[in-house]
Write an enzyme that holds these catalytic residues in place. Structure first.
Site, PDB file in Angstrom:
ATOM      1  N   LYS A   1      -3.474   3.298  -1.987  1.00 54.20           N
ATOM      2  CA  LYS A   1      -4.192   3.772  -2.206  1.00 54.20           C
ATOM      3  C   LYS A   1      -4.479   5.044  -1.352  1.00 54.20           C
ATOM      4  O   LYS A   1      -4.083   4.692   0.001  1.00 54.20           O
ATOM      5  CB  LYS A   1      -5.977   2.883  -1.695  1.00 54.20           C
ATOM      6  CG  LYS A   1      -5.963   1.913  -2.658  1.00 54.20           C
ATOM      7  CD  LYS A   1      -6.974   0.604  -2.547  1.00 54.20           C
ATOM      8  CE  LYS A   1      -6.503  -0.518  -1.289  1.00 54.20           C
ATOM      9  NZ  LYS A   1      -7.780  -1.284  -1.010  1.00 54.20           N
TER      10      LYS A   1
ATOM     11  N   GLY B   1       0.150  -1.369   5.476  1.00 59.49           N
ATOM     12  CA  GLY B   1      -0.006  -0.980   6.255  1.00 59.49           C
ATOM     13  C   GLY B   1      -0.369  -0.751   8.020  1.00 59.49           C
ATOM     14  O   GLY B   1      -1.863  -1.423   7.646  1.00 59.49           O
ATOM     15  N   GLY B   2       0.341  -1.036   8.948  1.00 56.29           N
ATOM     16  CA  GLY B   2      -0.797  -0.861   9.927  1.00 56.29           C
ATOM     17  C   GLY B   2      -0.580  -2.663  10.205  1.00 56.29           C
ATOM     18  O   GLY B   2       0.272  -3.749  10.065  1.00 56.29           O
ATOM     19  N   ASP B   3      -1.785  -3.183  10.495  1.00 57.28           N
ATOM     20  CA  ASP B   3      -2.565  -4.000  11.000  1.00 57.28           C
ATOM     21  C   ASP B   3      -3.382  -4.386   9.981  1.00 57.28           C
ATOM     22  O   ASP B   3      -4.206  -4.158   9.976  1.00 57.28           O
ATOM     23  CB  ASP B   3      -2.693  -4.992  12.462  1.00 57.28           C
ATOM     24  CG  ASP B   3      -3.494  -6.085  12.777  1.00 57.28           C
ATOM     25  OD1 ASP B   3      -3.502  -7.608  11.999  1.00 57.28           O
ATOM     26  OD2 ASP B   3      -3.591  -6.326  14.010  1.00 57.28           O
TER      27      ASP B   3
ATOM     28  N   MET C   1      -8.810   6.990   9.634  1.00 55.41           N
ATOM     29  CA  MET C   1      -9.545   7.621   8.632  1.00 55.41           C
ATOM     30  C   MET C   1     -10.850   8.679   9.347  1.00 55.41           C
ATOM     31  O   MET C   1     -12.154   8.634   8.706  1.00 55.41           O
ATOM     32  CB  MET C   1     -10.096   7.022   7.833  1.00 55.41           C
ATOM     33  CG  MET C   1      -9.523   5.639   7.194  1.00 55.41           C
ATOM     34  SD  MET C   1      -9.739   4.334   6.217  1.00 55.41           S
ATOM     35  CE  MET C   1     -10.614   3.558   7.958  1.00 55.41           C
TER      36      MET C   1
ATOM     37  N   ASP D   1       0.613  -0.988   0.001  1.00 53.07           N
ATOM     38  CA  ASP D   1       0.065  -0.132  -0.306  1.00 53.07           C
ATOM     39  C   ASP D   1       1.042   0.990   0.179  1.00 53.07           C
ATOM     40  O   ASP D   1       2.116   1.242   0.255  1.00 53.07           O
ATOM     41  CB  ASP D   1      -0.467   0.134   1.429  1.00 53.07           C
ATOM     42  CG  ASP D   1      -1.612  -1.233   1.130  1.00 53.07           C
ATOM     43  OD1 ASP D   1      -2.204  -1.270  -0.191  1.00 53.07           O
ATOM     44  OD2 ASP D   1      -2.600  -1.467   2.200  1.00 53.07           O
TER      45      ASP D   1
ATOM     46  N   THR E   1      -0.656  -1.828  15.043  1.00 48.61           N
ATOM     47  CA  THR E   1      -1.989  -1.345  14.266  1.00 48.61           C
ATOM     48  C   THR E   1      -1.857   0.306  14.685  1.00 48.61           C
ATOM     49  O   THR E   1      -1.409   0.680  15.995  1.00 48.61           O
ATOM     50  CB  THR E   1      -3.754  -1.407  14.490  1.00 48.61           C
ATOM     51  OG1 THR E   1      -4.258  -0.597  14.060  1.00 48.61           O
ATOM     52  CG2 THR E   1      -3.809  -1.581  15.911  1.00 48.61           C
ATOM     53  N   ALA E   2      -2.552   1.545  14.646  1.00 55.03           N
ATOM     54  CA  ALA E   2      -1.919   2.607  14.273  1.00 55.03           C
ATOM     55  C   ALA E   2      -2.746   3.021  15.558  1.00 55.03           C
ATOM     56  O   ALA E   2      -1.810   3.715  16.346  1.00 55.03           O
ATOM     57  CB  ALA E   2      -2.535   3.543  13.239  1.00 55.03           C
TER      58      ALA E   2
END
Lengths: 268, 268
Positions: A74, A105-107, A187, A52, A135-136
């Site tokens: 994306k 990215g992250g988990d 997001m 990503d 994760t973030a």
């Protein structure tokens, strides 16, 4: 397909492929030290890495010299590679015999559209597995020195998204508006005003702390401490353009890190 | 204090201490490959490692030869070291100049009582920081090949605990009982019947899938796939005695992993 000049070049002989497989790997929040050892091993052993946009260059450097990198980046609310095309790309390379790492990215299990890709891989009868990532929410809460849960404050925490397939995502605003609730909002930048409006409408205290962490764990990490009331104005003024994680119900605790630096240490 | 025979012995000269510090480190779910590189580096550079019962021996092997290990293990609903004593131990060693790693199973920010320890360290004016870890929910959902969130199913996921300071933890059962909800329930074994009763009382479908993952990521990992209706009986029959993570609203997807094994790969 892109072969970055610093990793491979067109004269490199094709890798000797075996039986193809797909490993869905969590890249973590950006700091390459926040990859798991297992994820780093998978990257080192991969033939193809399909990643990503949010995966940092430092993480991509962990791939082996033989690996071909493909960016299918994306961006929320913007133009994106079609999910079907990404699915087809993953399957195509695995069927050709490549060890494919699908790097997210992250988990990958948290707002990662993992299910759609797994179903495509399963339909093609390809071996697959998942390596979790940081994760973030986890990296961001560590950066502000807080906990996602705390005895006497919240016995649960929600990870939620600011927008979904239908636009702004709807949530259980009544429950979230209660005192002591904590939510990590992914997001959420574009939907901050919507979220604020819904929470206040359902009785949330305007003074509830809100913290936004941009580029968590990266050298350009920035932290905005505000309140539910001031969120849209302060967020607009901050002008964050990197990925951001928003905490509803948490204020930063000052972290004393000056004297701690393990970054120069070699792995035992 | 315990010095394991295979790590240090009483004849080892005391480490040369500098300015003390405390790093709260997530040990992940058990598989030592699921530590982050940053966590492994912190362990390698530590003087004192104060760890929970749930941290696996394989993870503790990542500590440097100079490190002294102290087990302050706690078990849900059972006897435990007092939190105040743990706080005092952490502070005492950091004031003496040690680089203290406070090693917690999973992610220290998720049901890790992190705040209480940070406050004690802050009160003593000691440098501190947090290195996040892979939490049990993340490792467990990867093991069953599912996602915590999924487009069109759930735009949020809850991490919640089966018991808290007051006993069984109360939650927003009305919201959880709705179709499509997903929750990762920590420390839920003892409270399974209570949780089942509350959810059914609030209208949850008895056929809702429930999956319990014991010893996630470890060689003795076991997975129980059941329903809300059959949960207490099936869980009793399974006789899990290791740490378990319960997913409400998720059934396992068969994971094809036979052909993927990165465990013998060297880190690049």
């Amino acid at each position: 397909m892109k072969r970055p000049g610093n990793k491979t070049n067109a004269d490199t002989p094709p890798p000797s492929y075996g039986v193809g497989s797909v490993t869905f790997v969590g890249a973590g929040p950006g700091d390459p030290e926040l990859l798991t050892l297992k994820a780093a091993n998978a990257l080192a052993a991969s033939d193809i890495v399909i990643h990503d946009r949010l995966v940092s260059d430092e993480v991509l450097e962990l791939t082996g010299a033989q690996a071909v990198l493909i960016n299918v980046g994306k961006k929320g609310f913007g133009p994106s590679a079609h999910q079907d095309d990404i699915n087809a790309l993953i399957v195509e390379h695995a069927i050709a015999g490549a060890r494919v790492v699908r790097l997210k990215g992250g988990d990958p299990t948290v707002f990662g559209r993992l299910d759609e890709e797994i179903e495509a891989v399963k339909a093609a009868d390809i071996s697959w597995s998942v390596i979790p990532g940081i994760t973030a929410a986890s990296a961001s809460v560590a950066a502000i020195g807080q906990s996602l849960t705390k005895r006497g404050r919240n016995a649960s925490v929600r990870l939620l998204t600011g927008h979904d397939m239908k636009g702004f995502a709807d949530h259980d605003w009544v429950a979230l508006a209660r005192p002591g609730e904590v939510a990590a909002i992914y997001m959420g930048k574009k939907s901050a005003r919507f979220i604020q409006g819904r929470l206040i409408m359902h009785g949330a205290d305007r003074a509830t702390p809100v913290t936004v962490v941009e580029n968590a764990s990266r050298p350009d990490q920035r932290i905005l401490a505000t309140t539910l009331d001031a969120l849209p104005v302060d967020l607009g003024a901050a002008g964050f353009d990197g990925p951001a994680l928003m905490f509803y119900g948490l204020a930063p605790r000052a972290v004393r890190t000056t004297l701690i630096d393990f970054s120069q240490q070699e792995l035992a």
